[in-house]
Design an enzyme around this catalytic site. Structure first.
Site, mmCIF file in Angstrom:
data_model
loop_
_atom_site.group_PDB
_atom_site.id
_atom_site.type_symbol
_atom_site.label_atom_id
_atom_site.label_comp_id
_atom_site.label_asym_id
_atom_site.label_seq_id
_atom_site.Cartn_x
_atom_site.Cartn_y
_atom_site.Cartn_z
ATOM 1 N N ASP A 185 99.733 4.611 98.956
ATOM 2 C CA ASP A 185 100.667 5.297 98.074
ATOM 3 C C ASP A 185 101.960 4.522 98.267
ATOM 4 O OD1 ASP A 185 102.822 6.895 97.196
ATOM 5 O OD2 ASP A 185 101.503 8.623 97.189
ATOM 6 N N HIS A 186 102.323 3.709 97.282
ATOM 7 C CA HIS A 186 103.409 2.750 97.556
ATOM 8 C C HIS A 186 104.737 3.450 97.832
ATOM 9 C CE1 HIS A 186 104.435 3.214 93.276
ATOM 10 N NE2 HIS A 186 105.597 2.708 93.576
ATOM 11 N N HIS A 248 102.578 10.601 94.729
ATOM 12 C CA HIS A 248 103.936 10.313 95.205
ATOM 13 C C HIS A 248 104.750 11.585 95.491
ATOM 14 C CE1 HIS A 248 102.711 6.429 93.964
ATOM 15 N NE2 HIS A 248 103.098 6.491 92.710
HETATM 16 C C1 BG6 Z 1 103.005 4.243 89.888
HETATM 17 C C2 BG6 Z 1 102.686 4.905 88.584
HETATM 18 O O1 BG6 Z 1 102.188 4.749 90.907
HETATM 19 O O2 BG6 Z 1 104.354 4.498 90.220
HETATM 20 C C3 BG6 Z 1 103.611 4.414 87.496
HETATM 21 O O3 BG6 Z 1 101.354 4.616 88.230
HETATM 22 C C4 BG6 Z 1 105.048 4.593 87.904
HETATM 23 O O4 BG6 Z 1 103.366 5.080 86.269
HETATM 24 C C5 BG6 Z 1 105.270 3.994 89.276
HETATM 25 O O5 BG6 Z 1 105.864 3.960 86.946
HETATM 26 C C6 BG6 Z 1 106.648 4.313 89.774
HETATM 27 O O6 BG6 Z 1 106.876 3.578 90.926
HETATM 28 P P1 BG6 Z 1 108.310 3.072 91.270
HETATM 29 O O7 BG6 Z 1 108.179 2.416 92.590
HETATM 30 O O8 BG6 Z 1 108.718 2.140 90.174
HETATM 31 O O9 BG6 Z 1 109.142 4.313 91.276
#
Ligand code: BG6
Length: 511
Positions: A185-186, A248
């Site tokens: 989960d980045h 997230h």
């Molecule tokens: C991803 C989603 O996991 O997270 C995307 O699939 C979203 O739809 C993105 O735009 C948002 O990540 P960040 O790091 O740009 O807030």
């Protein structure tokens, strides 16, 4: 679990390596780690895909990605050439055992060359339909067997619903031990997200008031100004609840609401986070409409530019009922949080990008200032800004200078840019480094993923049975559908743009 602190020889296999994720995120992150001297001396990146590519063609394409997305990449030709020598392409069908046998041979060859056993990291950067199959082939090829030396990395989405998430977890578990599985989960790799634990548990200051006695409500926000970009095909089947909330936002909720951990062990922290998910009061089907609001953007204006509505986006159905915005009100049934609402919201094509967590403190128990002193009075609020601003802002009351007693809200700020000279690493750098070190603290465990799905299933079921009749219900460039206000108890509010922009304004002034 064996941790790899010395970063021993490592082979990084990327399935689906010709795709966007590898180009945009994975290889730029590995390159940046190499520039930070955080790669093992002996490593190899083997990119596996079905298309016809030579090592050289692949490297050229990846170099282009590094130039665009890496922290250190631009113009560093010599550094890239040195790094690129470690990248190799292997053409192969993901559904043929011989692809995996060839990988096994390659690993054995490298072991011989380097004179040491190698860590094998298998990264599934493929379409999700392959997530269940690749582990089986790896298992059959004998590549999953060694618990301390083989790991598998899974990207989201981890399932489409509870049932498919369970099936995927079962397919992984049939071939790998849970300690070998790294579910990405980045958000958990973001510096500001990791800092939630540091802020809460490395300082004695706020923890004593981090509970129902002092906290009025908590708002977790992840707003995006971008639309679905080139991902309409995927997104139209997913929607905001699956795409952002299940993973997230739920992870942010866990970090902000969890009990203090006893140690910094991966499973200790993950147990505490799982406790939060178990404490979330289930959303009953008949209360879905009172607790959750969905929305979809129509055409509008962002930054002075006209943008199309969701239904006009590429690879999106013209009568799509997919939500691009969702807001929820949750409660946690435990001692710490009983009765405190947690408001979560996320959406695409909103006024501006802003992710933050706001802790709204209760009003003072007795207002001793004269009424005219408190005309502008606001409760104290702590905002943890995740992105694009990175920092922490404490809003509190102060006396406005002058002969009269007049209170107004002021802010104290901690801003990453001012406090630390170096820019934060990308989330993928942190996460890939942790995989190499065999540290699963920032990764989702099977039970967490399933608990999050379990909570959201009633919402998905009710929505599927009662499609929205009012989509699109917010204009691109707005703050989302009006109905989201209806989730808030009296006296509560979603943080308004000027509050979210605090750090931005400061930056602009400094420039
Ligand atoms: C991803 C989603 O996991 O997270 C995307 O699939 C979203 O739809 C993105 O735009 C948002 O990540 P960040 O790091 O740009 O807030």
């Amino acid at each position: 679990m064996k941790t790899n602190d010395r970063l021993e020889p490592t082979v990084f296999v990327i399935f689906g390596g010709a795709g966007d994720l590898t180009w945009r995120k994975l290889v730029p992150a590995l390159f940046d780690l190499s520039q930070d001297r955080s790669m093992p001396a002996d490593f190899s990146v083997i990119v596996v895909d079905r298309v016809d590519l030579s090592d050289e063609m692949l490297r050229r394409r990846l170099h282009n990605g590094v130039n665009q997305f890496s922290r250190f990449g631009k113009g560093k030709v010599a550094a890239w050439n040195q790094f690129a020598r470690h990248i190799h392409y292997q053409r192969g069908d993901f559904k043929k055992l011989q692809t995996y046998a060839a990988l096994g041979e390659q690993c054995a060859k490298l072991e011989k060359e380097w004179g040491a056993k190698v860590h094998r990291i298998f990264y599934m950067a493929t379409p999700p339909s392959l997530f269940g199959e690749i582990p089986q082939y790896l298992g059959r090829a004998g590549l999953a067997r060694d618990r301390d030396w083989a790991r598998i990395v899974v990207e989201k989405p981890i399932g489409y619903d509870l049932e498919s998430a369970r099936a995927l977890n079962a397919a992984l578990a049939a071939n790998f031990d849970e300690s070998q599985i790294f579910r990405i989960d980045h958000y958990l790799g973001k510096e500001t997200v990791q800092n939630i634990l540091a802020f809460r548990f490395a300082n004695p200051l706020f923890e004593p008031i981090w509970n129902r006695r002092y906290v009025e409500c908590v708002t977790i926000t992840a707003l995006e100004a971008v639309g679905v970009e080139h991902r309409g095909g995927y997104y139209d089947h997913a929607g905001a609840l699956r795409d952002m909330v299940q993973n997230h936002l739920m992870q942010l909720l866990c970090l902000v609401a969890m009990e203090p951990m006893v140690s910094f062990e991966a499973d200790e922290i993950r147990n505490k986070k799982a406790d939060v998910l178990h404490a979330v009061r289930p959303i009953h089907r008949d209360s879905v409409h009172q607790c959750v609001v969905r929305g979809q953007y129509g055409p509008g204006w962002i930054d002075g530019k006209k943008v199309p509505g969701y239904r006009e986006e590429d690879r999106v159905s013209p009568d799509s009922q997919t939500e691009t915005f969702v807001a929820l009100r949750l409660f946690l049934d435990n001692w710490r949080w009983q009765g405190v609402p947690f408001y979560l919201r996320t959406g695409k094509r909103l006024t501006r990008q802003a992710s933050e967590i706001a802790i709204q403190f209760r009003a003072v128990p007795h207002q001793s200032f004269p009424a005219e002193a408190t005309l502008d009075w606001q409760s104290s609020r702590l905002v943890m800004a995740i992105q694009p601003d990175e920092g922490i802002v404490l809003h509190f009351q102060a006396k406005h200078p002058g002969p009269k007693m007049h209170l107004r809200s002021v802010e104290m700020q901690f801003n990453y840019q001012d406090a630390f000279a170096a820019p934060s690493p990308d989330a993928y750098e942190t996460l890939l480094w942790d995989v190499m070190k065999n540290d699963a603290t920032l990764f989702m465990r099977a039970d967490q993923v399933e608990a999050a799905w379990r909570l959201l299933m009633p919402v998905l079921d009710v929505w599927a049975a009662a499609p929205p009749s009012d989509f699109p219900n917010y204009a691109a460039g707005s703050w989302g559908p009006e109905e989201a206000q209806g989730l808030l108890a009296q006296g509560h509010s979603w943080p308004v743009p000027s509050e979210l922009a605090g750090l931005c304004q400061k930056k602009a002034k400094n420039e």
